[in-house]
Design an enzyme around this catalytic site. Structure first.
Site, PDB file in Angstrom:
ATOM      1  CE  LYS A  52      -3.712  -2.476   2.275  1.00 10.39           C
ATOM      2  NZ  LYS A  52      -4.318  -2.907   3.547  1.00 10.39           N
ATOM      3  CD  GLN A  96      -3.203  -4.523   6.686  1.00  4.85           C
ATOM      4  OE1 GLN A  96      -3.090  -3.526   5.993  1.00  4.85           O
ATOM      5  NE2 GLN A  96      -3.883  -5.593   6.292  1.00  4.85           N
ATOM      6  CG  ASP A 119      -9.538  -0.076   5.266  1.00  5.16           C
ATOM      7  OD1 ASP A 119      -9.341  -0.359   4.072  1.00  5.16           O
ATOM      8  OD2 ASP A 119      -8.873  -0.552   6.211  1.00  5.16           O
TER       9      ASP A 119
END
Ligand code: NAP
Length: 291
Positions: A52, A96, A119
Site C-alpha cells: 500500500k 491494518q 477503508d
C-alpha cells in the site's frame, strides 16, 4: 469469454490519480497522504502494508507506515489514531487488520474520524453506504463495482448472487449492487454457510460474486451459461511445481467455469489488484473533501 483484467484496470486508475497529483507536486502544494498503522509482525499484514505504501509513493502521494509492537495496548493505539485524526497532512488512516487479541477492533475502527476512514469500515460510513449516500466504499467491493463499470457490464435488473456475508466484502458489495444508481440497481441475493444446496442460488446468478475463502469451491455445474463471474477469493494451495511450494487460487474453479461464463476475473490478477487502487482513490477523495 472475456477475461476481466484487474491488473490493467488498476494500473489505469493509478495513472489517472498520478496525473491529478502531479500538478500539486509541481506547484509545491500539499498532496494526499495516507498513514497505515501496523500492530505486530504478522508477515502477511506486513507485506500488505508495504504494498500500500509503495503504491502511494509511486503516484506521488505522501505515505507513512506507523509500526507498533505486538504488545501495544488498546489505549496506546487509540492515542496514535487520535494523533493522525488531528494531523492535516494525512487524509486517510488505515489500521491494518487483524489486530492482536488485547485490542478491540471495533473500538479502534470507531475511533478513526469517518472523514479519514478510507477503508470504509466506520459504522457511520457503513450506514451511509446502506442508505445510498456518498461515502468511502470499502476498497474490495468498490473495486468490483469499478471493474463492472469499466467493462460496461449491465447491472440494472440483473440478478447478482453474492456468496459470503463478511463485513469487508459480502455485505458491502451486496448493498452497493442494490442501490438505485447507475452501475448497480440489481436484484441481490446473499448466500452463506447455512444455504444448504448453494447451487440452487448460484445457478440463478446473472452476476455471481464469490467471497468465501475456499479454493475452487464454485464449480461449473453451479454456474449458468454466460454468467459474469467475479472471484474475490485468495487461497493458497500446495503446488509441488511452484518455486514456493504453493500457488494462489480463487474460490472459483477457473479452468472449468471460464468455459461457460461470459466474463470472469482471474486469480491472481482480477479483484486483488483493484483493492489497492481503490484505497488510493479513497485517499484522493478524502484529500479533495478536506480542501
Ligand atoms: P470471511 O470473513 O471468512 O467470510 C467468508 C464467507 O463465506 C462467510 O460469510 C461464510 O459464511 C461463507 N461461507 C463459507 N463456507 C461456505 C459454504 N460452504 N457455503 C456458503 N457460504 C460459505 O471471508 P472474507 O474476508 O469475506 O474473504 C473471502 C475471500 O476473499 C478470502 O479468500 C479472502 O482472502 C478474499 N479476500 C480478497 C480480497 C482482495 O483484495 N481480493 C479482499 C478481502 C478478502 P458464514 O457467514 O455463514 O460463516
Amino acid at each position: 469469454m472475456i477475461l476481466i483484467d484487474g491488473k490493467k484496470v488498476s494500473a489505469e486508475i493509478k495513472n489517472e490519480l498520478e496525473e491529478k497529483i502531479k500538478p500539486l507536486h509541481d506547484a509545491g502544494e500539499k498532496v494526499p497522504g495516507l498513514v497505515t498503522i501496523l500492530v505486530g509482525e504478522d508477515p502477511a499484514s506486513s507485506v500488505y502494508v508495504n504494498m500500500k505504501s509503495k503504491a502511494c509513493l509511486k503516484i506521488g502521494m505522501l505515505s507513512k507506515i506507523e509500526r507498533l509492537n505486538a504488545e501495544t495496548t488498546e489505549e496506546e493505539l487509540l492515542s496514535v489514531v487520535k494523533k493522525y485524526n488531528n494531523d492535516s497532512n494525512f487524509h486517510g488512516i488505515l489500521v491494518q487488520l487483524p489486530l492482536p487479541k488485547q485490542i478491540d477492533e471495533d473500538k479502534i475502527i470507531e475511533s478513526i474520524l469517518p472523514e479519514k476512514d478510507v477503508d470504509g469500515f466506520h459504522p457511520s460510513n457503513v450506514g451511509n453506504l446502506v442508505i445510498g449516500k456518498d461515502t468511502f466504499f470499502p476498497c474490495t467491493p468498490f473495486g468490483i463495482v469499478e471493474l463492472l463499470k469499466r467493462y460496461k457490464i449491465e447491472t440494472k435488473g440483473k440478478h447478482v448472487v453474492v456468496v459470503g456475508r463478511s463485513n469487508i466484502v459480502g455485505k458491502p458489495i451486496a448493498n452497493m449492487m442494490l442501490q438505485k444508481k447507475e452501475g448497480a440497481n440489481s436484484i441481490v441475493t446473499i448466500c452463506h454457510s447455512a444455504a444448504g444446496d448453494l447451487s440452487q442460488y448460484t445457478k440463478q446468478a446473472d452476476i455471481l460474486i464469490a467471497a468465501i475463502g475456499r479454493a475452487n469451491f464454485i464449480t461449473a455445474d453451479m454456474v449458468k451459461d454466460d454468467a459474469v463471474v467475479i472471484d474475490v477469493g485468495i487461497n493458497r494451495v500446495e503446488d509441488a511445481e511452484a518455486k514456493k511450494g504453493y500457488k494462489i487460487v480463487g474460490d472459483v474453479d477457473f479452468e472449468n467455469v471460464s468455459q461457460k461464463s461470459s466474463y470472469i476475473t482471474p486469480v491472481p490478477g482480477g479483484v486483488g489488484p483493484m483493492t489497492i487502487a481503490m484505497l488510493l482513490w479513497n485517499t484522493y477523495k478524502s484529500f479533495l473533501k478536506s480542501n
